[in-house]
Write an enzyme that holds these catalytic residues in place. Structure first.
Site, PDB file in Angstrom:
ATOM      1  N   LYS A 135      -3.238   2.852  -2.172  1.00 45.13           N
ATOM      2  CA  LYS A 135      -4.487   2.950  -1.423  1.00 45.13           C
ATOM      3  C   LYS A 135      -4.357   4.112  -0.456  1.00 45.13           C
ATOM      4  O   LYS A 135      -3.749   4.003   0.599  1.00 45.13           O
ATOM      5  CB  LYS A 135      -4.759   1.654  -0.634  1.00 45.13           C
ATOM      6  CG  LYS A 135      -5.409   0.562  -1.463  1.00 45.13           C
ATOM      7  CD  LYS A 135      -6.847   0.902  -1.784  1.00 45.13           C
ATOM      8  CE  LYS A 135      -7.492  -0.199  -2.588  1.00 45.13           C
ATOM      9  NZ  LYS A 135      -8.841   0.191  -3.049  1.00 45.13           N
ATOM     10  N   ASP A 187       0.823  -1.209   0.000  1.00 49.13           N
ATOM     11  CA  ASP A 187       0.000   0.000   0.000  1.00 49.13           C
ATOM     12  C   ASP A 187       0.858   1.261   0.000  1.00 49.13           C
ATOM     13  O   ASP A 187       2.018   1.250   0.432  1.00 49.13           O
ATOM     14  CB  ASP A 187      -0.909   0.019   1.228  1.00 49.13           C
ATOM     15  CG  ASP A 187      -2.229  -0.693   0.984  1.00 49.13           C
ATOM     16  OD1 ASP A 187      -2.481  -1.125  -0.150  1.00 49.13           O
ATOM     17  OD2 ASP A 187      -3.009  -0.821   1.944  1.00 49.13           O
ATOM     18  N   MET A 224      -9.114   9.343   8.690  1.00 52.70           N
ATOM     19  CA  MET A 224      -9.629   9.847   7.415  1.00 52.70           C
ATOM     20  C   MET A 224     -10.727  10.893   7.624  1.00 52.70           C
ATOM     21  O   MET A 224     -11.746  10.893   6.935  1.00 52.70           O
ATOM     22  CB  MET A 224     -10.150   8.676   6.562  1.00 52.70           C
ATOM     23  CG  MET A 224      -9.065   7.676   6.200  1.00 52.70           C
ATOM     24  SD  MET A 224      -9.699   6.154   5.433  1.00 52.70           S
ATOM     25  CE  MET A 224     -10.300   5.265   6.895  1.00 52.70           C
TER      26      MET A 224
END
Length: 268
Positions: free
Chosen positions: A72, A50, A189
């Site tokens: 990602k 990732d 996030m």
């Protein structure tokens, strides 16, 4: 004559051809890898890596291992999840030792659950190697805990990025629960939705609730600011903090001041 002590028989590798391991690479600092993660990386013949994985951990890869970067990262162009899953299945069926290397922990907002389900449905043996999640490591770098007998009876890890078509977290309900149960909120996030998150959390939490924002936790490029809930979005804008960042909400953030006494002034 003294006989040499018997040596333990060598143990077979846990990471075998035709299998997949979902491995947590930790929050960024390569020294925070677990020993089992190092073993998995060293055993792999194919690594699917990732974006948030520090390339420094790949020093443990065996010579000749095939390294495939499968981006990602929230808010950026990403490799489709279905394609990553297809790559894992194909490589395992070709007899490779496959390691899917993820930032943090595979089972905390790493889509590890989806990947395990898919691999098992395809008959591929799979195991998971946990890693230190950024939500834990971020506040630790600033000398504060996520739980404290006097300030927080528990902690909630929650995503600020909802799946398309999903209403996402009920922030107002979560605020009331955090207030009543004295919980620390760790938001992954959450930068892009910070204005709405702040507005909804203020329905249940006090305006002066302490908040810390930590960007690129544990890396040399780490930056952070402390503020209050009513100034969360304004602080993000003023300090130009962006992804990847962890937002921590709760009284435990007050513990940062003892180690970083200038933080409050910097973010004010």
């Amino acid at each position: 004559m003294n006989q040499p002590a018997p040596q333990p028989a060598p143990q077979p590798s846990e990471f075998l051809p035709g299998t997949v391991a979902l491995v947590g690479a930790g929050p960024g600092d390569p020294e925070l890898l677990t020993l089992k993660a190092v073993k998995a990386i060293a055993a792999a013949t194919v690594l699917l890596v990732d974006d948030l994985v520090n390339d420094a951990v790949l020093v443990h890869a065996r010579p000749g291992a095939r390294i495939i970067h499968v981006g990602k990262r929230g808010g950026c162009k990403s490799t489709p999840q279905a394609f990553i899953e297809k790559l894992m299945v194909m490589a395992a069926r070709e007899g490779e030792v496959v390691v899917r290397l993820k930032g943090g922990d595979p089972f905390i907002f790493g889509r590890g659950g989806e990947e395990v389900e898919h691999l098992r449905a395809q008959g591929i043996p799979v195991q998971v190697v946990n890693g230190i999640t950024a939500g834990l490591a971020a506040l630790t770098t600033l000398g504060a805990p996520l739980t404290h007998r006097d300030h927080a009876h528990g902690v909630v890890f929650v995503t600020g990025h909802a799946k398309p078509g999903d209403a996402g977290t009920d922030w107002q309900q979560l605020a009331a629960t955090a207030r009543d149960a004295r919980l620390t909120l760790v938001i992954y996030m959450g930068v892009s939705g910070a204005a709405r998150i702040q507005q909804d959390l203020l329905t249940g939490l006090a305006a002066d609730t302490p908040v810390a924002v930590i960007q690129s936790a544990t890396l040399p490029t780490q930056r952070h600011a402390t503020t209050t809930l009513e100034r969360l979005h304004a602080t993000l804008m003023a300090e130009q903090l962006g992804s990847p960042s962890v937002i921590v909400v709760g009284d435990v953030v007050r513990g940062i001041a003892a180690v970083h006494p200038t933080c409050e002034r910097r973010a004010a």
